[in-house]
Design a protein around this motif. Structure first.
Motif, PDB file in Angstrom:
ATOM      1  N   GLN A  69       0.625  -1.475  10.047  1.00  0.00           N
ATOM      2  CA  GLN A  69       0.540  -1.062   8.645  1.00  0.00           C
ATOM      3  C   GLN A  69      -0.711  -0.230   8.366  1.00  0.00           C
ATOM      4  N   MET A  70      -1.826  -0.582   9.014  1.00  0.00           N
ATOM      5  CA  MET A  70      -3.071   0.117   8.726  1.00  0.00           C
ATOM      6  C   MET A  70      -3.079   1.538   9.283  1.00  0.00           C
ATOM      7  N   MET A  71      -2.227   1.804  10.290  1.00  0.00           N
ATOM      8  CA  MET A  71      -2.140   3.152  10.842  1.00  0.00           C
ATOM      9  C   MET A  71      -1.018   3.965  10.208  1.00  0.00           C
ATOM     10  N   GLY A  72      -0.278   3.349   9.295  1.00  0.00           N
ATOM     11  CA  GLY A  72       0.799   4.084   8.642  1.00  0.00           C
ATOM     12  C   GLY A  72       0.296   5.289   7.872  1.00  0.00           C
ATOM     13  N   ALA A  73      -0.910   5.186   7.298  1.00  0.00           N
ATOM     14  CA  ALA A  73      -1.461   6.316   6.560  1.00  0.00           C
ATOM     15  C   ALA A  73      -1.686   7.511   7.470  1.00  0.00           C
ATOM     16  N   VAL A  74      -2.068   7.271   8.713  1.00  0.00           N
ATOM     17  CA  VAL A  74      -2.289   8.374   9.654  1.00  0.00           C
ATOM     18  C   VAL A  74      -0.960   9.067   9.956  1.00  0.00           C
ATOM     19  N   VAL A  75       0.105   8.291  10.159  1.00  0.00           N
ATOM     20  CA  VAL A  75       1.418   8.879  10.416  1.00  0.00           C
ATOM     21  C   VAL A  75       1.899   9.667   9.193  1.00  0.00           C
ATOM     22  N   ALA A  76       1.699   9.093   8.009  1.00  0.00           N
ATOM     23  CA  ALA A  76       2.101   9.796   6.788  1.00  0.00           C
ATOM     24  C   ALA A  76       1.292  11.077   6.606  1.00  0.00           C
ATOM     25  N   ALA A  77       0.014  11.039   6.944  1.00  0.00           N
ATOM     26  CA  ALA A  77      -0.808  12.247   6.841  1.00  0.00           C
ATOM     27  C   ALA A  77      -0.330  13.317   7.818  1.00  0.00           C
ATOM     28  N   THR A  78       0.077  12.903   9.021  1.00  0.00           N
ATOM     29  CA  THR A  78       0.634  13.861   9.983  1.00  0.00           C
ATOM     30  C   THR A  78       1.903  14.498   9.435  1.00  0.00           C
ATOM     31  N   ALA A  79       2.766  13.681   8.839  1.00  0.00           N
ATOM     32  CA  ALA A  79       3.986  14.222   8.224  1.00  0.00           C
ATOM     33  C   ALA A  79       3.640  15.174   7.086  1.00  0.00           C
TER      34      ALA A  79
ATOM     35  N   ALA B 111      -1.158  -9.738  -5.458  1.00  0.00           N
ATOM     36  CA  ALA B 111      -1.634  -8.641  -4.616  1.00  0.00           C
ATOM     37  C   ALA B 111      -0.925  -8.625  -3.263  1.00  0.00           C
ATOM     38  N   GLY B 112      -0.659  -9.818  -2.711  1.00  0.00           N
ATOM     39  CA  GLY B 112       0.028  -9.873  -1.428  1.00  0.00           C
ATOM     40  C   GLY B 112       1.436  -9.308  -1.508  1.00  0.00           C
ATOM     41  N   ALA B 113       2.158  -9.639  -2.581  1.00  0.00           N
ATOM     42  CA  ALA B 113       3.508  -9.107  -2.753  1.00  0.00           C
ATOM     43  C   ALA B 113       3.478  -7.597  -2.953  1.00  0.00           C
ATOM     44  N   ALA B 114       2.495  -7.127  -3.706  1.00  0.00           N
ATOM     45  CA  ALA B 114       2.382  -5.677  -3.912  1.00  0.00           C
ATOM     46  C   ALA B 114       2.088  -4.963  -2.604  1.00  0.00           C
ATOM     47  N   ARG B 115       1.258  -5.565  -1.767  1.00  0.00           N
ATOM     48  CA  ARG B 115       0.952  -4.938  -0.476  1.00  0.00           C
ATOM     49  C   ARG B 115       2.204  -4.856   0.398  1.00  0.00           C
ATOM     50  N   ILE B 116       3.022  -5.899   0.386  1.00  0.00           N
ATOM     51  CA  ILE B 116       4.253  -5.892   1.193  1.00  0.00           C
ATOM     52  C   ILE B 116       5.202  -4.809   0.691  1.00  0.00           C
ATOM     53  N   VAL B 117       5.354  -4.702  -0.627  1.00  0.00           N
ATOM     54  CA  VAL B 117       6.248  -3.681  -1.179  1.00  0.00           C
ATOM     55  C   VAL B 117       5.773  -2.284  -0.795  1.00  0.00           C
ATOM     56  N   LEU B 118       4.464  -2.069  -0.844  1.00  0.00           N
ATOM     57  CA  LEU B 118       3.930  -0.741  -0.532  1.00  0.00           C
ATOM     58  C   LEU B 118       3.983  -0.445   0.963  1.00  0.00           C
ATOM     59  N   ALA B 119       3.588  -1.420   1.785  1.00  0.00           N
ATOM     60  CA  ALA B 119       3.441  -1.165   3.226  1.00  0.00           C
ATOM     61  C   ALA B 119       4.736  -1.311   3.999  1.00  0.00           C
TER      62      ALA B 119
ATOM     63  N   ALA C  53      -1.992   0.092   0.002  1.00  0.00           N
ATOM     64  CA  ALA C  53      -1.737  -1.169   0.715  1.00  0.00           C
ATOM     65  C   ALA C  53      -2.898  -1.528   1.627  1.00  0.00           C
ATOM     66  N   THR C  54      -3.458  -0.537   2.316  1.00  0.00           N
ATOM     67  CA  THR C  54      -4.601  -0.799   3.187  1.00  0.00           C
ATOM     68  C   THR C  54      -5.824  -1.185   2.375  1.00  0.00           C
ATOM     69  N   GLY C  55      -6.009  -0.534   1.229  1.00  0.00           N
ATOM     70  CA  GLY C  55      -7.122  -0.904   0.359  1.00  0.00           C
ATOM     71  C   GLY C  55      -7.016  -2.344  -0.120  1.00  0.00           C
ATOM     72  N   ILE C  56      -5.807  -2.770  -0.455  1.00  0.00           N
ATOM     73  CA  ILE C  56      -5.610  -4.168  -0.858  1.00  0.00           C
ATOM     74  C   ILE C  56      -5.942  -5.109   0.289  1.00  0.00           C
ATOM     75  N   LEU C  57      -5.539  -4.727   1.508  1.00  0.00           N
ATOM     76  CA  LEU C  57      -5.743  -5.600   2.662  1.00  0.00           C
ATOM     77  C   LEU C  57      -7.218  -5.731   3.030  1.00  0.00           C
ATOM     78  N   LEU C  58      -7.992  -4.663   2.861  1.00  0.00           N
ATOM     79  CA  LEU C  58      -9.377  -4.654   3.323  1.00  0.00           C
ATOM     80  C   LEU C  58     -10.390  -5.051   2.256  1.00  0.00           C
ATOM     81  N   THR C  59      -9.943  -5.350   1.057  1.00  0.00           N
ATOM     82  CA  THR C  59     -10.873  -5.686  -0.025  1.00  0.00           C
ATOM     83  C   THR C  59     -10.515  -7.052  -0.597  1.00  0.00           C
ATOM     84  N   ASP C  60     -11.325  -7.468  -1.562  1.00  0.00           N
ATOM     85  CA  ASP C  60     -11.111  -8.760  -2.210  1.00  0.00           C
ATOM     86  C   ASP C  60      -9.919  -8.754  -3.160  1.00  0.00           C
ATOM     87  N   VAL C  61      -9.306  -7.573  -3.365  1.00  0.00           N
ATOM     88  CA  VAL C  61      -8.130  -7.511  -4.237  1.00  0.00           C
ATOM     89  C   VAL C  61      -7.009  -8.384  -3.702  1.00  0.00           C
TER      90      VAL C  61
END
Length: 455
Positions: free
Chosen positions: A225-235, A94-102, A80-88
């Motif tokens: 949403q962009m910090m969710g990966a850090v929380v998931a990595a901690t888990a 792509a926007g709907a996919a990012r919402i579903v993922l994030a 989801a973060t990759g989609i948000l930070l790139t031209d994808v």
């Protein structure tokens, strides 16, 4: 007990894993038979059946389940973060996919991972954990609908074509998500309340707490949403640590008490490494301060600096390269603790600093600057993740997988770190210089004490 009642209890016990049933199933069934006979019931009650199912699933939900859930959550957040930070993001769907993922997949899997960890540590009862797990699905699903509704409504407002029912229902979806979240959190919050309170009072006091907690989690999921990966990595780190077999406490205590043997030649080599690390950190400190000064003031006096932005880019580019001795210094100091992996981390971090320097030299507004910053952030976060992965597992494949996962999770904060590496490096170098000086001073005092002490 009638055969039909016994069969019903046997079917309920199938919620437990097979290994557990083989060891405890007969005793559990006899206990249930005796309890049912005392009460004179013909079938298990709803609460009893729910409790048996919850405890059975609790036995099945091992720490490995938490690892899998954390990995799924981490992957969802990273994509989801990759989609948000790139031209994808400009691609259709792509926007709907990012919402579903994030907003749905990432938070839901993270909720399962945290629930399993809390349940395995005995901090959450099995029925409460199952209630929260069941309620998390509609809660995050409706939250994702609220985010999608807001996005559609925003696009429709920009287009000026009028709003559809879905685009105008954002508030309704948000309210529904809040209600679902509050309901799912109510039982766990009530289970943590003071047991001496009457049940109605305990539930009444738990309602506002669950409502506030539901709102906080919803806002955090939407805004962070962009910090969710850090929380998931901690888990993920906690789940992997929880899944490791425990060492005997006596052996661990003895190892901590005695420590590794340290001969005189090894002690001398350690002092030389510490002195070398301090000297290299001092080089990075002096050079880094000079580069930081150029970045901040070079536009008024620096050669080749056309304006303040150009001076900032040049100063940060040079500051990133000036941090290279600090990287080697850190590897020298940490290699005895983490092993040879520190040199791999040093190579990755050094490569990241070179790429970060190139991104600054490309200049503000360059089409290469943002991709280079992303690459530098990934390399830097991998450099920090590999030593941590070594603490969690001794198997190379597992260590590599965890290191890559943590590295991908850390690339979001890594963007901020590599972008300001020229300012951060002198601070870290100063800390390393002080630490190495104190270590050498302590070793010299110890050597002097041993030389003058009798016997």
């Amino acid at each position: 007990m009638s055969p039909s009642l016994r069969n019903k209890y046997e079917r309920l016990l199938r919620w437990y894993p097979k290994a557990w049933r083989e060891e405890h199933g007969r005793f559990m069934l006899d206990t249930l038979e005796e309890h049912a006979g005392d009460r004179g019931i013909a079938r298990p009650g709803v609460a009893e059946a729910w409790s048996i199912r919850a405890h059975g699933l609790g036995e099945r939900a091992t720490s490995r389940w938490a690892v899998v859930a954390a990995v799924v959550s981490l992957a969802a957040y990273v994509v989801a973060t990759g989609i948000l930070l790139t031209d994808v993001l400009q691609q259709p769907g792509a926007g709907a996919a990012r919402i579903v993922l994030a907003i749905f997949a990432g938070p839901l899997a993270l909720s399962f991972a945290v629930l399993i960890l809390l349940r395995r540590r005995g901090q959450l009862s099995a029925p409460s954990a199952l209630w929260l797990a069941a309620g998390a699905v509609p809660s995050w699903a409706v939250a994702a609908l609220a985010a999608a509704s807001w996005s559609v409504g925003f696009e429709e407002a920009d287009a000026g074509t009028g709003q559809t029912w879905f685009g105008s229902s954002t508030l309704l979806f948000m309210l529904a998500a809040w209600v679902f979240g509050t309901a799912s959190l109510l039982a766990p919050v009530a289970s943590l309340a003071e047991r001496k309170l009457p049940a109605p009072m305990r539930w009444l006091l738990s309602l506002p707490v669950a409502a506030v907690l539901s709102m906080v989690l919803g806002v955090a999921a939407a805004m962070g949403q962009m910090m969710g990966a850090v929380v998931a990595a901690t888990a993920l780190v906690l789940a992997v640590a929880a899944s490791r077999p425990e060492q005997p406490k006596v052996a661990v205590a003895e190892a901590r008490r005695t420590g590794p043997p340290r001969s005189v030649p090894r002690a001398a080599a350690a002092r030389r490494s510490c002195a070398t690390a301090g000297a290299m950190a001092l080089v990075s400190l002096v050079a880094g301060l000079a580069c930081a000064a150029f970045a901040l003031t070079g536009s008024t006096w620096g050669p080749g600096a056309s304006d303040s932005t150009h001076a900032m880019n040049l100063g940060l580019a040079a500051g990133a390269l000036a941090a290279m001795p600090l990287v080697v210094s850190a590897a020298l100091m940490l290699a005895p603790r983490f092993g040879k992996v520190m040199w791999i981390s040093a190579a990755l971090l050094g490569a990241g600093l070179v790429v970060a320097s190139a991104s600054q030299l490309s200049g503000a507004g360059s089409s290469l600057q943002w991709p280079l910053i992303l690459l530098a952030a990934v390399l830097g976060s991998l450099a920090f993740a590999l030593p941590v992965s070594g603490l969690l597992s001794i198997r190379p494949a597992v260590r590599l997988a965890i290191g890559i996962a943590l590295g991908l999770a850390g690339f979001v904060p890594g963007i901020m770190v590599v972008s300001a590496a020229g300012f951060i490096a002198p601070v870290v170098a100063g800390v390393v210089v002080v630490m190495s000086a104190r270590t050498l001073s302590r070793d010299r005092r110890w050597a002097h004490f041993q030389a003058v002490s009798p016997g």
